[in-house]
Design a protein around this motif. Structure first.
Motif, PDB file in Angstrom:
ATOM      1  N   GLU B 117      62.917  99.066 -26.328  1.00  6.46           N
ATOM      2  CA  GLU B 117      62.176  97.822 -26.692  1.00  6.46           C
ATOM      3  C   GLU B 117      60.586  97.936 -26.659  1.00  6.46           C
ATOM      4  N   THR B 120      59.114 100.698 -28.918  1.00  5.24           N
ATOM      5  CA  THR B 120      59.222 100.102 -30.144  1.00  5.24           C
ATOM      6  C   THR B 120      58.045  99.317 -30.437  1.00  5.24           C
ATOM      7  N   THR B 124      54.934 100.081 -32.917  1.00  5.38           N
ATOM      8  CA  THR B 124      54.484  98.884 -34.109  1.00  5.38           C
ATOM      9  C   THR B 124      53.295  98.095 -33.784  1.00  5.38           C
ATOM     10  N   GLU B 125      52.578  98.631 -32.505  1.00  3.59           N
ATOM     11  CA  GLU B 125      51.104  97.899 -32.347  1.00  3.59           C
ATOM     12  C   GLU B 125      51.344  96.606 -31.702  1.00  3.59           C
ATOM     13  N   GLN B 126      52.608  96.334 -31.134  1.00  3.51           N
ATOM     14  CA  GLN B 126      52.905  94.916 -30.455  1.00  3.51           C
ATOM     15  C   GLN B 126      52.187  94.991 -29.132  1.00  3.51           C
ATOM     16  N   ASP B 128      49.372  96.487 -28.599  1.00  5.28           N
ATOM     17  CA  ASP B 128      47.868  96.141 -28.778  1.00  5.28           C
ATOM     18  C   ASP B 128      47.791  94.763 -29.248  1.00  5.28           C
ATOM     19  N   ALA B 129      48.825  94.351 -29.774  1.00  2.00           N
ATOM     20  CA  ALA B 129      48.463  92.792 -30.397  1.00  2.00           C
ATOM     21  C   ALA B 129      48.419  91.924 -28.875  1.00  2.00           C
ATOM     22  N   LEU B 130      49.335  92.322 -27.983  1.00  4.43           N
ATOM     23  CA  LEU B 130      49.351  91.571 -26.848  1.00  4.43           C
ATOM     24  C   LEU B 130      47.904  91.521 -26.147  1.00  4.43           C
ATOM     25  N   LYS B 131      47.380  92.667 -25.971  1.00  2.64           N
ATOM     26  CA  LYS B 131      45.893  92.891 -25.515  1.00  2.64           C
ATOM     27  C   LYS B 131      45.072  91.994 -26.370  1.00  2.64           C
ATOM     28  N   THR B 132      44.881  92.167 -27.636  1.00  2.00           N
ATOM     29  CA  THR B 132      44.162  91.207 -28.510  1.00  2.00           C
ATOM     30  C   THR B 132      44.426  89.618 -28.326  1.00  2.00           C
ATOM     31  N   LEU B 133      45.676  89.353 -27.963  1.00  2.00           N
ATOM     32  CA  LEU B 133      45.704  87.773 -27.576  1.00  2.00           C
ATOM     33  C   LEU B 133      45.430  87.519 -26.087  1.00  2.00           C
TER      34      LEU B 133
END
Lengths: 236, 255
Positions: B117, B120, B124-126, B128-133
């Protein structure tokens, strides 16, 4: 928000990814960053977003060296939606983690803003199409009304109709919300459509810059080669 | 010359990996000391781990207990010591088989899922997305998983111990003709709290090992489908080996 970058450098081991970058991202304008894969575009984006630290040089946000990350929003190349969360939870992610529960109306408004209906509110990312995922990711990026929005290849993986739709949406949203936009793209049509200014990176250096309207008239050989390569690729 | 160079490179890579893992563990303790708990997310994760693992560990427990009773009977009946079977079943389960088998099964079931998990999410950059949020990805992804599994393992091993003893009871009474009351009395009389406790402590350590190794492999996976696959394999193999190694040293301590 104006972002001023001076003498910015970044190395990973022996790999000098960005060298002495100087550029200004104008307030409330759409700036396009062009360049081949591996030229340092994504690293530059991460540095501006404060996700990684620079080795040398400075980044000033409205003349300040630091800015709250909540003032930024990001649309990732493939959306990067969280698979285990519903669409609503993805969009209101920050608020949910802060323990807030009254996000329903705000999420529905965000969905409407990107042209989606409230029907997908409780769906999971795997249950919607690629184009819809991109729009949900855009809704997540603008949810907190950021001052700057970063768009990483916003039209990648979309058919021409959906690409056009996303471009229109981006233009409408950044104009309506008076945002500063920074876009990485290989899609020249999109760049010309959505951008005000451009910077062309090559081997970690800014090779060329100017107004998007004059991009095709640029006398820079490397940019010319790049545009020709992209055109050929799109034709094939 | 090339051979020596490749040995040197491998040695450096191993030292580097150990160093990274030690820093990773230190980071975990740093976040535990000043935690920001995503309560809803954490409790959801604990429930998920718990519910998904119960059937597997129940099956592991019951069949281990049943086999243990049968095999002990084969050996002990040769010198007329069948009465020791209840003691053997309960002591072997609580001190040894319960924690080790639970650890190995959970490593395969939960460890692989954690590594796949997170890998993956990385691909899929998720992450990085957490960091940006503005979300601390370590606190959001690693802390709940390590805490959940470390806290769930003692419960799992208690369930395995109980079901395993019941498995041994069923085989001994209904297959081997033991007196049911005598079997239970022998089981309870010979089991001391320290036996149970040593198994629980082992399980807690194994839970920590599985979760930290799986999170580490997921977060530092290489990109692409191959990266996800090798992160999952490495997580299961490494945590299984470490369970067996740590089991020996913990047994030495509790011996």
């Amino acid at each position: 928000m104006e972002i001023k970058i001076e003498k910015l450098s970044k190395k990973f081991g022996d790999n000098h990814v960005l060298k002495d970058i100087n550029l200004v991202i104008e307030k409330n304008k759409s700036t396009i960053i062009l360049g081949k894969s591996g030229c340092g575009k994504s690293v530059l984006l991460k540095l501006i977003y404060q996700l990684i630290k620079n080795d040398e040089g400075s980044i000033l946000y409205d003349k300040k060296s630091f800015v709250d990350i909540d003032k930024f929003g990001m649309l990732f190349q493939y959306g990067a939606l969280f698979d285990s969360l519903t669409i609503a939870e993805n969009i209101a992610f920050g608020e949910i983690n802060e323990g807030k529960n009254n996000y329903r109306n705000k999420v529905i408004n965000s969905l409407k803003e990107v042209g989606l209906s409230a029907d997908i509110y409780n769906k999971y990312p795997s249950e919607i199409s690629g184009g819809m995922k991109k729009r949900v990711a855009l809704a997540r990026a603008i949810y907190k009304n950021p001052k700057v929005i970063f768009l990483d290849e916003p039209t990648t993986g979309l058919d021409p109709i959906n690409s056009d739709m996303i471009n229109e949406l981006i233009i409408r949203i950044i104009r309506k919300k008076k945002m500063t936009a920074v876009t990485i793209t290989h899609d020249i049509q999109s760049a010309l459509k959505t951008g005000d200014n451009y910077f062309f990176l090559n081997n970690g250096v800014v090779e060329d810059s100017g107004k998007c309207t004059s991009m095709l008239k640029s006398k820079n050989k490397l940019l010319d080669e790049f545009l020709l390569g992209v055109k050929k690729l799109q034709k094939s | 010359m090339q051979f020596i160079e490749s040995i040197g490179k491998t040695a450096l890579n191993v030292i580097r990996a150990i160093g990274k893992l030690v820093i990773f563990i230190c980071l975990f303790f740093q976040f535990i000391l000043k935690p920001k708990f995503y309560l809803k997310h954490n409790s959801k994760y604990f429930i998920e781990i718990f519910i998904s693992s119960i059937p597997i560990i129940a099956l592991t427990g019951i069949f281990s207990g049943m086999v243990l009773a049968l095999q002990s009977y084969t050996g002990f009946s040769r010198f007329s010591a069948e009465s020791a079977i209840p003691n053997i079943v309960v002591l072997t389960l609580t001190r040894e088989l319960g924690p080790v088998l639970t650890g190995l099964m959970i490593s395969a079931r939960v460890g692989s899922a954690i590594a796949a998990e997170i890998a993956t999410m990385r691909v899929t950059e998720q992450i990085d997305a957490l960091k940006t949020l503005n979300t601390n990805y370590f606190n959001y992804l690693v802390t709940p998983r390590v805490l959940s599994l470390t806290l769930a393992m003692p419960i799992f091993v208690t369930i395995v111990d109980f079901i395993g003893v019941m498995g041994g009871y069923v085989v001994s009474v209904y297959r081997l003709g033991f007196n049911e009351n005598m079997y239970l009395i022998n089981t309870i009389d010979f089991l001391s709290f320290s036996d149970y406790l040593s198994g629980v402590i082992k399980a807690t350590v194994f839970g920590f090992i599985i979760s930290i190794i799986s999170c580490y492999n997921g977060l530092y996976s290489e990109k692409g489908a191959f990266g996800v696959g090798s992160a999952t394999t490495n997580a299961v193999v490494l945590s299984s080996i470490l369970i067996l190694v740590f089991n020996y040293f913990l047994t030495e301590i509790f011996f």
